[in-house]
Design an enzyme around this catalytic site. Structure first.
Site, PDB file in Angstrom:
ATOM      1  CD1 TRP A   1      41.253  34.810  33.325  1.00 41.45           C
ATOM      2  CD2 TRP A   1      39.526  36.244  33.173  1.00 41.45           C
ATOM      3  NE1 TRP A   1      40.251  34.367  34.160  1.00 41.45           N
ATOM      4  CE2 TRP A   1      39.180  35.220  34.083  1.00 41.45           C
ATOM      5  CE3 TRP A   1      38.588  37.253  32.912  1.00 41.45           C
ATOM      6  CZ2 TRP A   1      37.949  35.168  34.743  1.00 41.45           C
ATOM      7  CZ3 TRP A   1      37.362  37.208  33.561  1.00 41.45           C
ATOM      8  CH2 TRP A   1      37.055  36.176  34.462  1.00 41.45           C
TER       9      TRP A   1
ATOM     10  CD  GLU B   1      44.431  37.162  34.530  1.00 38.37           C
ATOM     11  OE1 GLU B   1      44.100  37.978  33.638  1.00 38.37           O
ATOM     12  OE2 GLU B   1      44.216  37.358  35.746  1.00 38.37           O
TER      13      GLU B   1
ATOM     14  CE  LYS C   1      39.005  33.875  38.980  1.00 42.81           C
ATOM     15  NZ  LYS C   1      38.061  34.956  38.739  1.00 42.81           N
TER      16      LYS C   1
ATOM     17  CG  ASP D   1      45.157  37.690  39.199  1.00 41.16           C
ATOM     18  OD1 ASP D   1      45.192  37.625  40.445  1.00 41.16           O
ATOM     19  OD2 ASP D   1      44.410  38.470  38.588  1.00 41.16           O
TER      20      ASP D   1
ATOM     21  CG  HIS E   1      43.603  34.211  39.094  1.00 39.36           C
ATOM     22  ND1 HIS E   1      43.465  34.541  37.776  1.00 39.36           N
ATOM     23  CD2 HIS E   1      42.764  35.044  39.764  1.00 39.36           C
ATOM     24  CE1 HIS E   1      42.594  35.518  37.640  1.00 39.36           C
ATOM     25  NE2 HIS E   1      42.162  35.853  38.836  1.00 39.36           N
TER      26      HIS E   1
ATOM     27  CG  HIS F   1      46.653  40.588  36.203  1.00 46.09           C
ATOM     28  ND1 HIS F   1      45.416  40.221  35.723  1.00 46.09           N
ATOM     29  CD2 HIS F   1      47.178  41.458  35.301  1.00 46.09           C
ATOM     30  CE1 HIS F   1      45.220  40.830  34.562  1.00 46.09           C
ATOM     31  NE2 HIS F   1      46.257  41.569  34.283  1.00 46.09           N
TER      32      HIS F   1
ATOM     33  CG  ASP G   1      37.689  39.523  46.237  1.00 44.57           C
ATOM     34  OD1 ASP G   1      37.246  39.422  45.082  1.00 44.57           O
ATOM     35  OD2 ASP G   1      38.329  40.505  46.636  1.00 44.57           O
TER      36      ASP G   1
ATOM     37  CG  ASP H   1      40.079  40.451  41.723  1.00 40.98           C
ATOM     38  OD1 ASP H   1      41.105  40.487  41.049  1.00 40.98           O
ATOM     39  OD2 ASP H   1      39.174  39.621  41.548  1.00 40.98           O
TER      40      ASP H   1
ATOM     41  CG  ASP I   1      42.988  41.972  38.068  1.00 35.61           C
ATOM     42  OD1 ASP I   1      42.038  42.771  38.184  1.00 35.61           O
ATOM     43  OD2 ASP I   1      42.861  40.824  37.605  1.00 35.61           O
TER      44      ASP I   1
HETATM   45  C1  RNT Z   1      39.656  37.730  36.581  1.00 42.76           C
HETATM   46  C2  RNT Z   1      41.005  38.092  36.067  1.00 42.76           C
HETATM   47  C3  RNT Z   1      41.041  39.230  35.090  1.00 42.76           C
HETATM   48  C4  RNT Z   1      40.094  40.338  35.464  1.00 42.76           C
HETATM   49  C5  RNT Z   1      40.215  41.553  34.603  1.00 42.76           C
HETATM   50  C6  RNT Z   1      39.049  42.467  34.787  1.00 42.76           C
HETATM   51  O1  RNT Z   1      39.699  36.842  37.589  1.00 42.76           O
HETATM   52  O2  RNT Z   1      41.865  38.340  37.119  1.00 42.76           O
HETATM   53  O3  RNT Z   1      42.341  39.680  34.952  1.00 42.76           O
HETATM   54  O4  RNT Z   1      40.255  40.711  36.797  1.00 42.76           O
HETATM   55  O5  RNT Z   1      40.395  41.172  33.309  1.00 42.76           O
HETATM   56 ZN    ZN Z   2      43.814  39.175  36.659  1.00 38.36          ZN
END
Ligand code: RNT
Ligand code: ZN
Length: 424
Positions: A190, A231, A233, A264, A267, A291, A299, A301, A331
């Site tokens: 990523w 990955e 985003k 993810d 994302h 993820h 956010d 995460d 994640d």
């Molecule tokens: C960031 C990505 C990635 C990170 C990690 C720390 O937006 O989701 O996966 O969260 O690599």
């Molecule tokens: Zn991620």
């Protein structure tokens, strides 16, 4: 909190077993299946994505860990101790996902393009002793060469090459994990590359990223040791207008180059659902990495909650027998609550969601669907929501010698008192 009485947990389970048998679901078989599903636990929740390098860049790359809860792990031993604690409160055997900034270099400065498996000896030995697999990620952020927001798609060739070398080194480290631990490591790339404001040229950075990836993957590594994933985003903090590695970019790249696609859950646009992408993507890619996180406003995460989208995802995986092709990783990083508790909450929730999905009489529902019996489909889907999955979950924890229901929180409080609170 008072301990759970073993007999009550068992009695509950036997009653639940009868209730599920009525709809043709064998809870004993479900339990056996759940045991075979590993979750890859992200090491970076334990220290707010800090790592053990001594750069003064702080966390960059458009991601942020907010909060200042005491007790952050400051070195590899503390982080492993915290992961041990978390895993002792989570039923089943799982994996740990590392980033290159978690290398142990004995106080020496080793730049990322020079990292090797020797810098992960401590992690490999620990994983071997626990009998678990490791996954890996190159760290393409929090570094002076990523300070202008570009890495693998940078216009400067030297900077691009630095990151290419880092990614190759990371894949080799991943392969060494796979070889030592007897289970392939997923090395996931990523990058944060993107612009805060309206770009003029969206194409060239993507073309450069494609070429960098081609160079990275030209180094052949056996798939039984290392699997590569990419990955995407939508946006990051400071890259709101344009991200080079977008979903379409990596979807195309993964299909064309036979790579794993990492989805993810944080994302995408807020109304997009990963659960609906899984079946589309699996028509064109062999395997994927998930993820799992929880997006909230800006956010991506937050700690995973047992919410509708998580359930939709695990149902997708179970209903279509995708569990062998979809690798489940977590994640999230939250620095505002006890970090070990965050691991336990998020991982237990994913397992609960998998259990609920496994307890569904899918064939019955599919038949109603094919027969056009949509009334029954909806009626039963709704009724199954109040079936006693909690009794099966508690029994699952009991079987694994892991605290039942909320009693794990007592152990976290003790650990906080005896260990975390002493870290200053
Ligand atoms: C960031 C990505 C990635 C990170 C990690 C720390 O937006 O989701 O996966 O969260 O690599
Ligand atoms: Zn991620």
């Amino acid at each position: 909190m008072k301990k759970f009485n073993r007999e009550i947990t068992e009695d509950h389970y036997y009653i639940a077993k009868e209730i599920y048998l009525r709809i043709g679901v064998n809870t004993d078989a479900v339990i056996e299946k759940l045991k075979t599903i590993p979750i890859s636990i992200q090491c970076w929740q334990g220290d707010d994505v800090t790592g053990f390098e001594n750069h003064d860049t702080g966390l960059t790359g458009g991601i942020q860990a907010t909060g200042n809860y005491p007790g952050r792990a400051r070195n590899a031993d503390e982080l492993r101790m915290d992961l041990d604690k978390a895993m002792s409160l989570i039923p089943g055997k799982h994996r740990v996902n590392l980033h290159s900034i978690y290398a142990e270099t004995d106080g020496k400065v080793v730049d990322r393009n020079e990292l090797g498996s020797e810098h992960f000896r401590g992690w490999i030995d620990w994983a071997k002793q626990k009998g678990i697999g490791l996954d890996f990620n190159p760290t393409c952020f929090s570094h002076p060469y990523s300070s202008d927001g570009f890495t693998l798609s940078h216009q400067n060739e030297d900077i691009r090459n630095f990151w290419i070398d880092h990614c190759v080194a990371s894949r080799q480290i991943g392969a060494s994990f796979g070889k030592s631990l007897g289970t392939p490591c997923i090395t996931n790339i990523w990058i944060p590359d993107g612009y805060k404001d309206i770009p003029i040229d969206c194409y060239s950075p993507r073309e450069r990223l494609k070429e960098s990836l081609n160079k990275i993957f030209r180094v052949n590594l056996p798939e039984k040791y290392n699997l590569d994933s990419v990955e995407s985003k939508l946006f990051g903090i400071g890259s709101e207008s344009y991200v080079v590695g977008s979903h379409e970019f990596y979807l195309g790249y993964a299909i064309k180059n036979n790579k794993l696609l990492c989805l993810d859950t944080g994302h995408f646009h807020p109304t997009e659902k990963i659960s609906d992408k899984i079946s589309a993507v699996f028509n064109f890619v062999d395997e994927m990495l998930l993820h799992i996180s929880r997006p909230v406003r800006w956010d991506s995460d937050h700690v995973v909650s047992l919410d509708d989208e998580l359930l939709s995802m695990t149902k997708e995986l179970v209903r279509n027998d995708f569990l062998r092709r979809a690798h489940i990783g977590l994640d999230f990083f939250d620095a505002s609550i006890n970090r070990v508790a965050a691991y336990v909450i998020g991982t237990r929730n994913v397992l609960k969601a998998l259990l609920i999905a496994l307890l569904e009489p899918t064939d019955m529902l599919k038949t109603y669907e094919l027969d056009g019996e949509f009334t029954s489909r909806l009626a039963l889907l709704e009724e199954f929501k109040t079936y006693p999955f909690g009794a099966v979950w508690d029994y699952y924890c009991l079987q694994h010698d892991v605290p039942v229901a909320d009693t794990w929180l007592d152990e976290i409080r003790n650990y906080e008192r005896e260990t975390l609170s002493k870290r200053h």
